[in-house]
Structures are given as C-alpha cells and as structure tokens.
Scaffold this motif. Structure first.
Motif, PDB file in Angstrom:
ATOM      1  N   TYR A 155      35.902  36.969  50.292  1.00 48.23           N
ATOM      2  CA  TYR A 155      35.886  35.635  49.683  1.00 48.23           C
ATOM      3  C   TYR A 155      35.006  35.619  48.444  1.00 48.23           C
ATOM      4  O   TYR A 155      35.358  35.022  47.421  1.00 48.23           O
ATOM      5  CB  TYR A 155      35.378  34.589  50.678  1.00 48.23           C
ATOM      6  N   ALA A 156      33.853  36.278  48.530  1.00 52.38           N
ATOM      7  CA  ALA A 156      32.922  36.288  47.403  1.00 52.38           C
ATOM      8  C   ALA A 156      33.564  36.986  46.201  1.00 52.38           C
ATOM      9  O   ALA A 156      33.384  36.553  45.055  1.00 52.38           O
ATOM     10  CB  ALA A 156      31.620  36.971  47.793  1.00 52.38           C
ATOM     11  N   SER A 157      34.336  38.047  46.455  1.00 56.50           N
ATOM     12  CA  SER A 157      34.997  38.741  45.348  1.00 56.50           C
ATOM     13  C   SER A 157      36.014  37.836  44.677  1.00 56.50           C
ATOM     14  O   SER A 157      36.114  37.796  43.446  1.00 56.50           O
ATOM     15  CB  SER A 157      35.701  40.005  45.851  1.00 56.50           C
ATOM     16  N   GLY A 158      36.778  37.132  45.496  1.00 59.89           N
ATOM     17  CA  GLY A 158      37.730  36.179  44.930  1.00 59.89           C
ATOM     18  C   GLY A 158      37.022  35.107  44.124  1.00 59.89           C
ATOM     19  O   GLY A 158      37.443  34.761  43.011  1.00 59.89           O
ATOM     20  N   ALA A 159      35.911  34.615  44.669  1.00 54.60           N
ATOM     21  CA  ALA A 159      35.141  33.589  43.964  1.00 54.60           C
ATOM     22  C   ALA A 159      34.572  34.141  42.665  1.00 54.60           C
ATOM     23  O   ALA A 159      34.507  33.428  41.651  1.00 54.60           O
ATOM     24  CB  ALA A 159      34.013  33.074  44.869  1.00 54.60           C
TER      25      ALA A 159
ATOM     26  N   TYR B 233      43.987  38.980  34.439  1.00 56.14           N
ATOM     27  CA  TYR B 233      43.200  38.356  35.513  1.00 56.14           C
ATOM     28  C   TYR B 233      43.903  38.516  36.861  1.00 56.14           C
ATOM     29  O   TYR B 233      43.285  38.822  37.878  1.00 56.14           O
ATOM     30  CB  TYR B 233      43.007  36.863  35.228  1.00 56.14           C
ATOM     31  N   ALA B 234      45.221  38.290  36.860  1.00 57.75           N
ATOM     32  CA  ALA B 234      45.981  38.419  38.107  1.00 57.75           C
ATOM     33  C   ALA B 234      45.894  39.835  38.654  1.00 57.75           C
ATOM     34  O   ALA B 234      45.709  40.045  39.858  1.00 57.75           O
ATOM     35  CB  ALA B 234      47.437  38.023  37.886  1.00 57.75           C
TER      36      ALA B 234
ATOM     37  N   ILE C  70      44.564  41.256  42.295  1.00 58.77           N
ATOM     38  CA  ILE C  70      45.275  42.139  43.221  1.00 58.77           C
ATOM     39  C   ILE C  70      44.444  43.382  43.509  1.00 58.77           C
ATOM     40  O   ILE C  70      44.333  43.826  44.660  1.00 58.77           O
ATOM     41  CB  ILE C  70      46.646  42.526  42.624  1.00 58.77           C
ATOM     42  N   ALA C  71      43.816  43.927  42.449  1.00 58.61           N
ATOM     43  CA  ALA C  71      43.019  45.131  42.627  1.00 58.61           C
ATOM     44  C   ALA C  71      41.872  44.863  43.599  1.00 58.61           C
ATOM     45  O   ALA C  71      41.592  45.676  44.488  1.00 58.61           O
ATOM     46  CB  ALA C  71      42.478  45.610  41.281  1.00 58.61           C
ATOM     47  N   ILE C  72      41.225  43.714  43.444  1.00 60.04           N
ATOM     48  CA  ILE C  72      40.110  43.370  44.346  1.00 60.04           C
ATOM     49  C   ILE C  72      40.601  43.283  45.780  1.00 60.04           C
ATOM     50  O   ILE C  72      39.987  43.802  46.705  1.00 60.04           O
ATOM     51  CB  ILE C  72      39.485  42.025  43.919  1.00 60.04           C
ATOM     52  N   ASP C  73      41.749  42.635  45.963  1.00 59.71           N
ATOM     53  CA  ASP C  73      42.279  42.469  47.303  1.00 59.71           C
ATOM     54  C   ASP C  73      42.576  43.812  47.961  1.00 59.71           C
ATOM     55  O   ASP C  73      42.228  44.045  49.119  1.00 59.71           O
ATOM     56  CB  ASP C  73      43.547  41.617  47.242  1.00 59.71           C
ATOM     57  N   LEU C  74      43.207  44.715  47.197  1.00 64.28           N
ATOM     58  CA  LEU C  74      43.514  46.033  47.741  1.00 64.28           C
ATOM     59  C   LEU C  74      42.237  46.782  48.095  1.00 64.28           C
ATOM     60  O   LEU C  74      42.130  47.418  49.144  1.00 64.28           O
ATOM     61  CB  LEU C  74      44.327  46.847  46.724  1.00 64.28           C
TER      62      LEU C  74
ATOM     63  N   ALA D 149      37.704  44.713  26.160  1.00 59.88           N
ATOM     64  CA  ALA D 149      37.452  43.499  26.934  1.00 59.88           C
ATOM     65  C   ALA D 149      37.277  43.772  28.428  1.00 59.88           C
ATOM     66  O   ALA D 149      36.423  43.174  29.078  1.00 59.88           O
ATOM     67  CB  ALA D 149      38.592  42.513  26.723  1.00 59.88           C
ATOM     68  N   LEU D 150      38.095  44.693  28.957  1.00 58.99           N
ATOM     69  CA  LEU D 150      38.087  44.908  30.410  1.00 58.99           C
ATOM     70  C   LEU D 150      36.710  45.280  30.961  1.00 58.99           C
ATOM     71  O   LEU D 150      36.241  44.655  31.914  1.00 58.99           O
ATOM     72  CB  LEU D 150      39.119  45.977  30.786  1.00 58.99           C
ATOM     73  N   PRO D 151      36.045  46.309  30.367  1.00 56.23           N
ATOM     74  CA  PRO D 151      34.731  46.670  30.916  1.00 56.23           C
ATOM     75  C   PRO D 151      33.728  45.519  30.840  1.00 56.23           C
ATOM     76  O   PRO D 151      32.940  45.330  31.770  1.00 56.23           O
ATOM     77  CB  PRO D 151      34.272  47.826  30.027  1.00 56.23           C
ATOM     78  N   VAL D 152      33.817  44.715  29.782  1.00 50.71           N
ATOM     79  CA  VAL D 152      32.881  43.596  29.647  1.00 50.71           C
ATOM     80  C   VAL D 152      33.101  42.586  30.765  1.00 50.71           C
ATOM     81  O   VAL D 152      32.177  42.180  31.479  1.00 50.71           O
ATOM     82  CB  VAL D 152      33.043  42.924  28.267  1.00 50.71           C
ATOM     83  N   SER D 153      34.377  42.199  30.946  1.00 55.94           N
ATOM     84  CA  SER D 153      34.680  41.201  31.980  1.00 55.94           C
ATOM     85  C   SER D 153      34.368  41.730  33.375  1.00 55.94           C
ATOM     86  O   SER D 153      33.760  41.041  34.201  1.00 55.94           O
ATOM     87  CB  SER D 153      36.149  40.804  31.903  1.00 55.94           C
ATOM     88  N   LEU D 154      34.800  42.979  33.631  1.00 52.12           N
ATOM     89  CA  LEU D 154      34.522  43.571  34.932  1.00 52.12           C
ATOM     90  C   LEU D 154      33.028  43.655  35.183  1.00 52.12           C
ATOM     91  O   LEU D 154      32.548  43.386  36.288  1.00 52.12           O
ATOM     92  CB  LEU D 154      35.140  44.971  35.013  1.00 52.12           C
ATOM     93  N   GLY D 155      32.299  44.025  34.131  1.00 50.78           N
ATOM     94  CA  GLY D 155      30.847  44.140  34.251  1.00 50.78           C
ATOM     95  C   GLY D 155      30.219  42.822  34.672  1.00 50.78           C
ATOM     96  O   GLY D 155      29.380  42.784  35.572  1.00 50.78           O
ATOM     97  N   ARG D 156      30.672  41.733  34.039  1.00 50.32           N
ATOM     98  CA  ARG D 156      30.151  40.407  34.403  1.00 50.32           C
ATOM     99  C   ARG D 156      30.442  40.096  35.866  1.00 50.32           C
ATOM    100  O   ARG D 156      29.551  39.683  36.624  1.00 50.32           O
ATOM    101  CB  ARG D 156      30.811  39.326  33.548  1.00 50.32           C
ATOM    102  N   ALA D 157      31.702  40.308  36.245  1.00 47.28           N
ATOM    103  CA  ALA D 157      32.089  39.959  37.616  1.00 47.28           C
ATOM    104  C   ALA D 157      31.313  40.798  38.622  1.00 47.28           C
ATOM    105  O   ALA D 157      30.802  40.281  39.623  1.00 47.28           O
ATOM    106  CB  ALA D 157      33.588  40.161  37.804  1.00 47.28           C
ATOM    107  N   VAL D 158      31.225  42.102  38.365  1.00 44.48           N
ATOM    108  CA  VAL D 158      30.562  42.990  39.321  1.00 44.48           C
ATOM    109  C   VAL D 158      29.066  42.687  39.393  1.00 44.48           C
ATOM    110  O   VAL D 158      28.487  42.632  40.489  1.00 44.48           O
ATOM    111  CB  VAL D 158      30.812  44.470  38.951  1.00 44.48           C
ATOM    112  N   ALA D 159      28.440  42.452  38.226  1.00 42.26           N
ATOM    113  CA  ALA D 159      27.004  42.151  38.242  1.00 42.26           C
ATOM    114  C   ALA D 159      26.739  40.852  38.993  1.00 42.26           C
ATOM    115  O   ALA D 159      25.842  40.782  39.847  1.00 42.26           O
ATOM    116  CB  ALA D 159      26.470  42.061  36.815  1.00 42.26           C
ATOM    117  N   GLY D 160      27.549  39.823  38.701  1.00 43.14           N
ATOM    118  CA  GLY D 160      27.364  38.539  39.387  1.00 43.14           C
ATOM    119  C   GLY D 160      27.601  38.674  40.878  1.00 43.14           C
ATOM    120  O   GLY D 160      26.835  38.155  41.699  1.00 43.14           O
ATOM    121  N   LEU D 161      28.662  39.420  41.242  1.00 36.87           N
ATOM    122  CA  LEU D 161      28.969  39.616  42.661  1.00 36.87           C
ATOM    123  C   LEU D 161      27.846  40.386  43.341  1.00 36.87           C
ATOM    124  O   LEU D 161      27.461  40.069  44.474  1.00 36.87           O
ATOM    125  CB  LEU D 161      30.299  40.357  42.798  1.00 36.87           C
TER     126      LEU D 161
END
Ligand SMILES: Nc1ncnc2c1ncn2[C@@H]1O[C@H](COP(=O)(O)OP(=O)(O)O)[C@@H](O)[C@H]1O
Ligand SMILES: [Mg+2]
Lengths: 298, 235
Positions: free
Chosen positions: A226-230, A270-271, A275-279, A100-112
C-alpha cells in the motif's frame, strides 16, 4: 423428486433410445472425469488464457487507431496509438525520458524509504510496547484521516517549492499505510502463540523476534505494498509542484506546448511504474512468505 | 525447595475471577514420575489449575511449588506458522546442535520425514505430535497436557495414547493430563482426580497393570465410578 427430474431432463429428449417405458434413465450422463490425463496440458491452457485476456485491449487499441486514422477524433484531443509510440521515440531520442526516470524514481524511493521506515518503526513500537501504543496510536489514527493531498499547500508554505516539499508529500503519504498494517499485524498475532513462547523459555525480545515478527510479516508486507502505491500517487501530485525535472517536468512542458501525445506517454510511464511496483511486491511476498499456502493468482 | 518425594505441592490455593473463586483451598501433591489425570465438567477450573502449574498464571493465595523444568501441550498445537517444524521444536534456538535435537525429538514422535515442513501443511495429529516433541526437548520434570487429544479423530487419538505412554515410560516426568475422556484417563494414568466446586472431589489410584483393556472388569468398574462422580447417569 421425480417431477423435478422430469422438468430438467425430459426423457423424450435426454434419453430417447435408452430404456423406453419403465426402463432405466441414466441421470448422470456427464460425470466429471478428474483424472489428470483428461485435462488439457497446462501450457496450452495458459496460452489460451493470455490470448483471452489480450483480446479486449487489442480490440480497443485497434478501434482507437482506426478512429484516429479515419479522422473521427481530432489529433489534438486524442492522438492515435501510433502517435504516442512516436512520442515515446522522441522522448528517448532527446534523452528526456532517460533523464526524468531516475529523478522521479529517486524521489519515490527516497520518500518511501523514509516514510516506510518511520511507519514500520512506529507500528512496531506501538504494537510491541504499551507505552508506544499510548504515545502514538491515537494521534496517528487521527492524522491518518487527513488526505495527504490536502497537505500540499501547507507543505509548500513550510518547505518551499523545491525537492524538500516533494519529498515530504511522499513521506506523509507512505507513513500511514505502513504504520497501520504493521500495528495491526503485530497486534493480530495470536496471544496463545506468545504464551507458548513464554512457556518454552523465550524472553520478550526473543518472542518478538522469533514469534511476533515472522507471524506479522504478511501484514507488514501488505503495508509496504500500500505504501508503494501511495508513494507513486504522491509522486504524481508532488511533481506538479514547480517541476524542473522528472516525469512531472515532461508533463508540464508538454502541457504548455499542447502536446497531448507526450502527456499520454508520460501518464503511461506512471502506469508502467505502478505495474512494476506491483510485480516487485508480489515477488517480494512470494520470496518472504514461503510458508503461506499459495493462492492461485496467476 | 521441593521435598524429594514431591514433584508438585499445592496447599490452600485459591484463584478468583470477578469475585468468584474457581479454585478454593485447593490442595494437591504429585510424586515425581507420577501420571495424574484430571476429569471434571466444563468450567470447573481444570485449565485454570494447569495455568497455575505452568506459571502462566498466578494464584491469589496459597502455596504453589512446581519443578523448574515444565512443559505444556495445549489443546491446539500453537505452532508458529512462519517457522519450519524443526524450528518450532527448538523455538528461539538456532544452529546445528539445536537442529540435531529437534530431529531426534521429531524422530521419537514419528515425524522424521516432516523436519523441514511448514506447520500449515501438517494434519491435526501431526501438528499435535510436533507440539509433543517441542515439550519433550525441554526435558521437563513436569509435563502438563491440557486436553491435547480432544480435537483429534478417534484413530489418531489411540496412536497418541500409545505414544504418550511410551514417552512417559522412557523419560519419567510427572504428568498432569486434563481430559474429558474417562477411558483415556484410566488407560494412561496412575491416579485419576475429579474436580468439582473448586476442589478435588474424588482421588482414586488406578492400580491394575498396563496394558489396560477397556473391556476388563476393573476398567469398567472404575469407569462407572468416575462417570457417576461426574454426574453422568449410568445404567
Ligand atoms: N482469565 C479469566 N478471566 C475470567 N474468568 C476466567 C478466566 N479464566 C477462566 N475463567 C473462568 O473460570 C472458570 C474455569 O475455567 P477453566 O479453568 O477454563 O475451566 P475448564 O478448563 O475446567 O473447562 C470458568 O467459569 C471461566 O469462565
Ligand atoms: Mg479447559
């Protein structure tokens, strides 16, 4: 003056032995000594800080575990911390989390990547060129007032219920923070600096590259943060749409099977991503803005 | 284009803001390597004049002739905070040659130790010296200084006077120094102008030799004259 002193430092208590009647009273018994050797070693004070900050979460975890163990709360409502750890173990053993992780991360990173780049380009265009401002600023300022979550039903009718709709939700969520901060950053550059650049023979293009962009970079990075959080928020929302893979899929399945331990584990994932994004963003700012006076954020 | 004996030629220059002529029929010629100081009450158009000379602003009428190579030191240092000190000095240029030039210029203003520093770590006087180095690497024929020492403390200002005097002796650009400090004008300049009502109301040579001493007779006579021209009561 003297009456105030008497109220705060009654001589009878503060300085009983010194001076006596009419004698001198030392009103500054605790002068601050700021010499370096008087301060505790930084390593030790940092350790104390960590312990202090860990105390409240540890207490809550303990109370939570005890409440579950003694049966104060039903396991179906709130599983114990130990149950959640077990749920994590199960997710990893079955390979669900790894899938699941690579799929979700992939979506977020591609969209970002798409939304962020678009926002950056629009922000630079509107900030640097008058035509760009005329074309884009008013429409974008209007569009940004729409909460992106309100667009989800519309996007489903437009883009279906597969990956495209999910991607578009994340893109829609990330464009605006990036655009607004880039535009504000470029516009916020002191015109006096740009004037100086023109005096010293820089062309418009050189001034943009050597003066405006570096000076606007802090604001652009705030936009990226902000965009990463969004993107993460939009990911959570997007993965509620017909999830067949990703963390949203795990949550959905767990929901149908009434597995609140797995649901909480999924929320924690998700949490952790947040945190990882923030760091990561802090690290990026630290590396990209070495010229900024450091604020103590540790 | 420029006649050989003039670095700056202004004739009949006007500059109008919102219907009000700040400069009106303004004329001024400056010889090469001449050091001119301009005094005038606040709002009399000193900065406006300097902006016309620098090319940052255009006149509404008249002739403005200036050398091609011009530099400005503003009241504020105007350094790019995201660029190291040496990069600010050779703004827009890269490479070893640019860096070597920046280092040479910074050494001349006594900042060799700060070549790699970030502008925000500098003191006010240091930042203003970086601005001076940045103006110098242009090898200007006309150096424009708009109250460059106004924000500095008295001690730093004295050092800056010496530095500007030395650099002017070495490179011999024509200099226009706008200042509100009468002593500063007399210490440094060959010629002092007083601006009022959009024109030059007083134009006096400073012909006593360097180094000039504030307590000297010539000095205090000229100071009196300039102060009374500026409308300050002198006792
Ligand atoms: N860009 C501008 N727009 C409108 N008025 C201006 C502008 N620049 C200067 N002025 C006006 O011109 C006058 C002279 O200004 P300035 O040259 O800055 O004076 P100084 O430098 O002698 O104090 C002032 O009254 C100021 O308000
Ligand atoms: Mg001025």
């Amino acid at each position: 003056m003297s009456s105030i002193i008497r109220i705060e430092f009654p001589p009878a208590q503060q300085a009983p032995a010194r001076g006596g009647e009419g004698g001198l009273i030392d009103l500054s018994p605790q002068r601050h000594d700021l010499s370096p050797q008087r301060h505790p070693a930084p390593g030790r004070s940092r350790l104390n800080g960590w312990l202090l900050r860990a105390a409240a979460p540890a207490a809550i975890l303990l109370a939570w575990q005890l409440a579950s163990s003694f049966g104060f709360v039903a396991v179906e409502v709130l599983p114990s911390p130990a149950d959640i750890v077990a749920a994590f173990a199960e997710l990893i053993r079955l390979g669900d989390l790894q899938a699941a992780l690579p799929v979700s991360l992939g979506r977020a990173v591609a969209g970002l990547a798409i939304g962020g780049t678009t926002g950056l380009a629009l922000g630079l265009f509107a900030g640097l060129w008058r035509i760009g401002e005329g074309l884009f600023d008013a429409p974008l300022q209007m569009l940004r007032t729409i909460p992106f979550i309100a667009l989800v039903p519309l996007f489903i009718t437009w883009f279906g219920i597969d990956e495209l709709a999910k991607l578009m939700v994340i893109i829609a969520a990330t464009i605006f923070p990036m655009y607004l901060n880039t535009y504000a950053g470029v516009r916020g550059v002191d015109p006096k600096l740009i004037e100086a650049a023109s005096i010293f023979g820089l062309s418009h293009r050189q001034a943009a590259w050597h003066v405006i962009l570096p000076t606007a970079l802090p604001s652009i990075l705030v936009g990226l943060r902000y965009a990463s959080g969004a993107a993460l928020l939009a990911l959570v929302v997007a993965e509620q749409i017909n999830a067949r893979s990703g963390i949203g899929y795990i949550l959905n399945n767990a929901n149908m099977n009434q597995r609140s331990d797995i649901i909480i584990a999924g929320i924690l994932v998700y949490a952790a991503l947040g945190i990882a994004i923030d760091l990561l963003m802090r690290l990026l700012e630290h590396l990209a803005l070495p010229w900024r006076p450091k604020l103590a954020l540790a | 284009m420029l006649s050989h004996d003039h670095a700056v030629e202004l004739h009949g220059v006007s500059r109008v803001f919102a219907g009000r002529a700040v400069l009106d029929g303004f004329a001024l010629t400056i010889r090469p390597a001449e050091f001119v100081a301009i005094l005038g009450a606040s709002g009399t158009g000193k900065t406006t004049l300097l902006r016309l000379l620098s090319g940052l602003d255009r006149a509404d009428g008249g002739t403005v002739r200036v050398p091609r190579r011009r530099s400005v030191v503003f009241q504020e240092p105007r350094l790019v905070p995201a660029k190291r000190v040496w990069q600010n000095v050779v703004l827009g240029r890269r490479g070893a040659a640019a860096r070597a030039r920046a280092e040479a210029a910074l050494t001349e203003v006594g900042l060799a130790a700060h070549v790699n520093a970030w502008p925000k770590t500098l003191s006010g006087g240091e930042a203003q010296r970086v601005a001076l180095a940045r103006a110098l690497v242009q090898e200007p024929d006309l150096l424009l200084l708009d109250e460059p020492f106004a924000a500095l403390d008295a001690l730093t200002r004295i050092r800056m006077h010496e530095l500007v005097g030395q650099l002017w002796q070495r490179y011999r650009p024509a200099v226009v120094l706008v200042t509100h400090d009468v002593d500063e004008a007399i210490l440094l300049a060959d010629r002092v102008l007083v601006l009022s009502g959009g024109r030059i109301s007083l134009d006096v040579p400073v012909d006593f030799p360097q180094p000039r001493i504030r307590s000297g007779r010539d000095f205090s006579d000229l100071r009196m004259r300039l102060l009374s021209e500026l409308g300050v009561a002198v006792h």
